[in-house]
Write an enzyme that holds these catalytic residues in place. Structure first.
Site, PDB file in Angstrom:
ATOM      1  N   ARG A  95       0.853  -1.438   0.061  1.00  0.00           N
ATOM      2  CA  ARG A  95      -0.043   0.055   0.004  1.00  0.00           C
ATOM      3  C   ARG A  95       1.076   1.252   0.118  1.00  0.00           C
ATOM      4  O   ARG A  95       2.097   1.173   0.432  1.00  0.00           O
ATOM      5  CB  ARG A  95      -0.933  -0.004   1.164  1.00  0.00           C
ATOM      6  CG  ARG A  95      -1.864  -1.227   1.313  1.00  0.00           C
ATOM      7  CD  ARG A  95      -2.680  -1.099   2.543  1.00  0.00           C
ATOM      8  NE  ARG A  95      -3.821  -1.974   2.730  1.00  0.00           N
ATOM      9  CZ  ARG A  95      -3.680  -3.304   3.196  1.00  0.00           C
ATOM     10  NH1 ARG A  95      -2.339  -3.762   3.835  1.00  0.00           N
ATOM     11  NH2 ARG A  95      -4.550  -4.247   3.029  1.00  0.00           N
ATOM     12  N   TYR A 151      -9.186 -10.995  -8.215  1.00  0.00           N
ATOM     13  CA  TYR A 151      -7.933 -10.775  -9.261  1.00  0.00           C
ATOM     14  C   TYR A 151      -8.081 -11.952 -10.402  1.00  0.00           C
ATOM     15  O   TYR A 151      -7.768 -12.033 -11.317  1.00  0.00           O
ATOM     16  CB  TYR A 151      -6.645 -10.830  -8.533  1.00  0.00           C
ATOM     17  CG  TYR A 151      -6.518  -9.624  -7.624  1.00  0.00           C
ATOM     18  CD1 TYR A 151      -6.654  -8.265  -8.367  1.00  0.00           C
ATOM     19  CD2 TYR A 151      -6.453  -9.497  -6.489  1.00  0.00           C
ATOM     20  CE1 TYR A 151      -6.319  -6.933  -7.223  1.00  0.00           C
ATOM     21  CE2 TYR A 151      -6.468  -8.556  -5.643  1.00  0.00           C
ATOM     22  CZ  TYR A 151      -6.557  -7.175  -6.117  1.00  0.00           C
ATOM     23  OH  TYR A 151      -6.245  -6.161  -5.117  1.00  0.00           O
ATOM     24  N   HIS A 169      -4.617  -9.290   2.885  1.00  0.00           N
ATOM     25  CA  HIS A 169      -6.095  -9.088   3.091  1.00  0.00           C
ATOM     26  C   HIS A 169      -6.739 -10.128   4.293  1.00  0.00           C
ATOM     27  O   HIS A 169      -6.096 -11.092   4.440  1.00  0.00           O
ATOM     28  CB  HIS A 169      -6.729  -9.700   1.772  1.00  0.00           C
ATOM     29  CG  HIS A 169      -6.563  -8.656   0.731  1.00  0.00           C
ATOM     30  ND1 HIS A 169      -6.600  -9.330  -0.713  1.00  0.00           N
ATOM     31  CD2 HIS A 169      -6.471  -7.463   0.534  1.00  0.00           C
ATOM     32  CE1 HIS A 169      -6.557  -7.854  -1.604  1.00  0.00           C
ATOM     33  NE2 HIS A 169      -6.286  -7.099  -0.608  1.00  0.00           N
ATOM     34  N   LYS A 218      -2.614  -3.811   8.959  1.00  0.00           N
ATOM     35  CA  LYS A 218      -3.981  -3.458   9.447  1.00  0.00           C
ATOM     36  C   LYS A 218      -4.466  -4.799  10.167  1.00  0.00           C
ATOM     37  O   LYS A 218      -4.512  -5.704   9.609  1.00  0.00           O
ATOM     38  CB  LYS A 218      -5.018  -2.785   8.460  1.00  0.00           C
ATOM     39  CG  LYS A 218      -6.018  -2.691   9.272  1.00  0.00           C
ATOM     40  CD  LYS A 218      -7.107  -1.917   8.348  1.00  0.00           C
ATOM     41  CE  LYS A 218      -8.296  -1.605   8.678  1.00  0.00           C
ATOM     42  NZ  LYS A 218      -9.423  -1.040   7.999  1.00  0.00           N
ATOM     43  N   ARG A 227      -1.008  -1.338  -6.972  1.00  0.00           N
ATOM     44  CA  ARG A 227      -1.050  -2.388  -6.112  1.00  0.00           C
ATOM     45  C   ARG A 227      -2.100  -3.561  -6.973  1.00  0.00           C
ATOM     46  O   ARG A 227      -1.765  -4.693  -6.804  1.00  0.00           O
ATOM     47  CB  ARG A 227      -1.637  -1.949  -4.820  1.00  0.00           C
ATOM     48  CG  ARG A 227      -2.133  -3.141  -3.612  1.00  0.00           C
ATOM     49  CD  ARG A 227      -2.345  -2.525  -2.489  1.00  0.00           C
ATOM     50  NE  ARG A 227      -3.258  -3.095  -1.738  1.00  0.00           N
ATOM     51  CZ  ARG A 227      -2.743  -4.074  -0.701  1.00  0.00           C
ATOM     52  NH1 ARG A 227      -1.557  -4.540  -0.448  1.00  0.00           N
ATOM     53  NH2 ARG A 227      -3.794  -4.560  -0.015  1.00  0.00           N
ATOM     54  N   HIS A 261      -3.065   3.045  -6.123  1.00  0.00           N
ATOM     55  CA  HIS A 261      -3.641   1.980  -5.674  1.00  0.00           C
ATOM     56  C   HIS A 261      -3.878   0.885  -6.853  1.00  0.00           C
ATOM     57  O   HIS A 261      -3.885  -0.318  -6.710  1.00  0.00           O
ATOM     58  CB  HIS A 261      -5.050   2.032  -4.948  1.00  0.00           C
ATOM     59  CG  HIS A 261      -5.549   1.085  -4.045  1.00  0.00           C
ATOM     60  ND1 HIS A 261      -4.695   0.778  -3.074  1.00  0.00           N
ATOM     61  CD2 HIS A 261      -6.450   0.203  -4.105  1.00  0.00           C
ATOM     62  CE1 HIS A 261      -5.203  -0.240  -2.123  1.00  0.00           C
ATOM     63  NE2 HIS A 261      -6.253  -0.628  -2.930  1.00  0.00           N
TER      64      HIS A 261
END
Length: 370
Positions: free
Chosen positions: A212, A347, A338, A236, A315, A312
């Protein structure tokens, strides 16, 4: 924005909000239950909500002194009224953004009614109106997300290589031969020559790792693991730093940049930030490259390349190519950070031609029968 600035903003905003919000923030800070950026985002939401309560006459007094009894007296219709206010009179137009704000309020109300206690051991909030509020699903299907990404990513390693080569070699010629005014060309080429190695390293790193943008600009020299060919970043919802692998190409460009970094940006070996901005301001001081500056840099190069993509999207490009070449959803999920594998599976759908092939078969059968 650096962590010190974020913490300072958190402290400043907490001072102007009710005491029970400060207790909630302290709880979330303990053991890193919430990342600093997440907490700051929550506080912006609370500012808006409590400000709305005062503006609408639910409480006559400063926001700082709004008692818990006002929250306990709120009805479901009041929260719906607030949601209508967000939709009609603010710039929060997307349902996903409104859902995010309502989620932050649900988190606060849940804490006050289920976790925080008074001196008698009773919940601070006796009645939680937010428990009655359901959030409408605003997340598009994986197929819809894949369809929206198809035109906004590089879909092969060859396309990624072509773009990096453009930035490294062809950008100056493209600018020179453009119809831009001469002063504009000179300014673009001036900053390109100064930042070429940094820019190509940053682009190659995101395209070769899927980082990111915030993770990228917050990298310190000590985060680079040359032996494992990766970088360590805070993800995160995870404690500590995770090792994220990067491609050989990304490693090569990063090495080239670091070889000129100290001299070009006039820094000492004590400077920790990997990606730096040129010396600016009255003190001619170098600082960490900001997220905004990096975003604008990506838009600039992709626009001149002829396929304008956001940072983004780079990415997403890494993820798209990784899937095309490996078909490993769990490895990609780990690389991207994720929490939900369904987020990663979109994807795969970018290359899903099953539906198209079925339609082609229908056309073929129809023509054979005629």
């Amino acid at each position: 924005m650096q962590k010190e600035q974020i913490f300072r903003l958190i402290d400043e905003k907490t001072m102007h909000l009710p005491r029970y919000v400060e207790l909630y923030v302290d709880y979330k800070r303990t053991d890193n239950r919430a990342k600093p950026n997440t907490l700051l985002s929550y506080l912006y939401d609370y500012e808006r909500f409590f400000g709305w309560l005062v503006a609408e006459g639910y409480y006559k007094g400063p926001v700082k002194t709004i008692p818990l009894s006002i929250l306990e007296e709120l009805k479901r219709e009041d929260i719906q009224y607030f949601q209508n206010y967000l939709e009609r009179y603010t710039n929060i137009e997307k349902r996903s953004s409104r859902n995010r704000m309502m989620s932050s309020l649900k988190s606060l109300f849940h804490h006050l009614s289920q976790i925080a206690e008074d001196e008698l051991g009773d919940p601070l909030l006796k009645r939680n109106v937010m428990a009655k509020i359901e959030l409408k699903n605003s997340k598009p299907s994986a197929k819809a997300q894949a369809d929206s990404l198809k035109g906004r990513v590089f879909k092969s390693s060859e396309e990624i290589s072509d773009f990096i080569q453009f930035v490294e070699e062809l950008y100056p010629k493209t600018v020179t031969e453009s119809h831009e005014k001469e002063p504009v060309k000179k300014r673009l080429l001036h900053y390109y020559n100064l930042n070429k190695e940094r820019d190509t390293a940053l682009l190659a790193l995101i395209l070769g790792s899927g980082l990111r943008i915030f993770e990228t600009v917050m990298l310190d020299i000590g985060d680079i693991d040359w032996i494992e060919r990766g970088v360590r970043v805070e993800r995160k919802g995870k404690e500590g730093k995770s090792l994220i692998h990067m491609s050989d190409t990304a490693k090569e460009y990063l090495e080239r940049y670091l070889a000129i970094r100290e001299e070009r940006y006039r820094i000492s070996s004590k400077e920790k930030a990997v990606f730096l901005s040129l010396p600016t301001g009255p003190n001619n001081k170098t600082g960490r490259l900001t997220k905004r500056a990096a975003q604008e840099m990506v838009l600039k190069y992709t626009k001149w390349y002829g396929k304008q993509l956001s940072v983004h999207n780079l990415r997403h490009s890494f993820a798209t190519v990784h899937w095309a070449e490996n078909h490993d959803v769990f490895g990609l999920q780990s690389q991207l950070g994720h929490n939900d594998p369904q987020t990663t599976q979109r994807y795969a759908l970018i290359f899903d031609d099953t539906l198209r092939e079925q339609i082609d078969k229908m056309d073929k059968k129809k023509s054979e029968s005629e």
